[in-house]
Design a protein around this motif. Sequence first.
Motif, PDB file in Angstrom:
ATOM      1  N   SER A  14     -75.650 -61.797 -48.709  1.00 51.19           N
ATOM      2  CA  SER A  14     -75.956 -62.881 -49.638  1.00 51.19           C
ATOM      3  C   SER A  14     -75.794 -62.355 -51.059  1.00 51.19           C
ATOM      4  O   SER A  14     -76.367 -61.328 -51.410  1.00 51.19           O
ATOM      5  CB  SER A  14     -77.386 -63.346 -49.387  1.00 51.19           C
ATOM      6  OG  SER A  14     -77.731 -64.337 -50.306  1.00 51.19           O
ATOM      7  N   GLU A  55     -70.355 -68.864 -47.103  1.00 54.20           N
ATOM      8  CA  GLU A  55     -70.780 -70.195 -47.535  1.00 54.20           C
ATOM      9  C   GLU A  55     -71.238 -70.143 -48.980  1.00 54.20           C
ATOM     10  O   GLU A  55     -71.692 -69.096 -49.446  1.00 54.20           O
ATOM     11  CB  GLU A  55     -71.979 -70.653 -46.680  1.00 54.20           C
ATOM     12  CG  GLU A  55     -71.603 -70.962 -45.252  1.00 54.20           C
ATOM     13  CD  GLU A  55     -72.813 -71.147 -44.348  1.00 54.20           C
ATOM     14  OE1 GLU A  55     -73.871 -70.520 -44.606  1.00 54.20           O
ATOM     15  OE2 GLU A  55     -72.688 -71.910 -43.381  1.00 54.20           O
ATOM     16  N   ASN A  80     -74.200 -71.657 -51.259  1.00 53.36           N
ATOM     17  CA  ASN A  80     -75.492 -72.224 -50.908  1.00 53.36           C
ATOM     18  C   ASN A  80     -76.044 -73.070 -52.061  1.00 53.36           C
ATOM     19  O   ASN A  80     -75.744 -72.792 -53.226  1.00 53.36           O
ATOM     20  CB  ASN A  80     -76.467 -71.099 -50.554  1.00 53.36           C
ATOM     21  CG  ASN A  80     -75.961 -70.311 -49.350  1.00 53.36           C
ATOM     22  OD1 ASN A  80     -75.429 -70.895 -48.412  1.00 53.36           O
ATOM     23  ND2 ASN A  80     -76.084 -68.996 -49.398  1.00 53.36           N
TER      24      ASN A  80
END
Length: 499
Positions: A494, A147, A149
């Motif tokens: 991340s 994703e 963010n």
Amino acid sequence: MVAVASSIERAAAGIKSSAVLDFLRKPKQLLIDGKWVPAKSGKTFQTFNPANEEVLALAAEGDRADVDEAVKAARRALEGKWSSIGPHQRAGYLLRMADLIEKHVDELATLESLNNGMAISLANRMTNGAASTFRYYAGWATKIYGETNPSDPSMFNYTLREPVGVCGQIIPWNGPISMFSWKIAPALACGNVSVIKPAEQTPLTALRLGELLLEAGIPEGVVNIITGYGETAGAAIAEHPGIDKVAFTGSTEVGKLILRASTGNLKRVSLELGGKSPNIVFADANMDECLPTSLSGFTTLSGQVCCAGTRVFVQRDFHDEFVERLTTRAAQAKAGDPLDPQTTIGPLVSKEQFERVRGYLDIGKKEGAEPKLGGDVRKGKGYFVDPTIFTHVRNDMRIAREEIFGPVASVIPFKDENDAVLQGNDTTYGLAAAVWTNDVRRAHQVARALKAGTVWVNCYNNIDPISPFGGYKQSGIGRELGKQSIDLYTQVKSVYLKL
Ligand code: ADP
């Protein structure tokens, strides 16, 4: 060797398929780094046909030293060639594997039935199901997204979904081909590598599937297959510091050992364990559907299914009539030759399992339950047990609390919805449950109230790779199948990039 060769002919008597016979006659080895090799110790163990108790083959007895080699090969593959193979190509391997399983479905199903004892019709369904599972996860390989963010404007932050790494996968004997597909297909779709150990009772189909994986072009070291015993090869996988994740299907008792063993390097762990599933029948249910399905709910694979519906709760006013009708049907469903297409119940998998079920039949009688049907194992060759239906069972008796893994049901009356849910949930397990009713409000209410990973309404034992499967309470940790397996076999990274 001569003795084993003649035993194979006896064990597989009546088999015409040259593919099956050729496979049985070949030496059985371990698959490590894309090559078939004997166990380092040189040891082998016998595997049987439970329908006639003859030795079907000798399998290599892999142990810690072989697991070590397999883990090294898997790590090399993970950090080498496999990591540069993209999702489209991974999907291609899985699709080819699905096609190969379908091409060899008769051969695989026959081997499964010979080694496990399951009825050939069921073996066929489960083998086709394994092809569907490979095909389903082939679709996922290209749809595993990270994703972006909504980070601070000075940053670009996104996530990557990466493989967990080297997976140790330990599977049971009750659905060897099926369990192989549940473990291998999602692991490879996500870019992992595997060291997989089939159960010592049923090592054969995993080896044949290993040959098919090589034929599908899977690079060396990506899937390694170690046949051997749980206490040695299995324990070595659970403890191994080079394994990042362990996925296990089997008994709750061994699941706890695996969880303990995995703490050394804090492996990711998923466990699919035992069950004592309630099958709840309200008087308004459609009995033409409920009766045969409730019967197969506890007799499919001779009841050696973790989600078997072995506690049949029936609304009190209707209890006696239901017991009569279920007994009449069950009396016609005798265990028989698993290779006969008409057979629905084969033998139990092993002598150990046969003795265990015999033990529970005795325990039930001693506890005061009454066998309305059956109540004893069959004499003669093969581990055959006909269906048993116990009445006068209380939910706190051992036969209603412990997993028997045989074609044995306890029928227990209940008063109302509340009582059915209370009794159904009164168990340490929570794998599956079913409710039979034509009242749609009640169906949803009971489905919500039952503490189980799968609830079937007006059906039983339906499993589709699109939908998660796994347990509440001591029936396991994590969910397999569906998109849940993608979560099990990936980890999230991340990434922050300063703009
Ligand atoms: P079941 O009771 O259905 O036979 P088990 O839980 O004993 O199931 O076995 C399921 C799988 O776990 C098999 O592959 C078996 O070899 C393996 N196994 C058994 N004991 C251990 C152990 N101590 N550590 C790791 N694996 C084990």
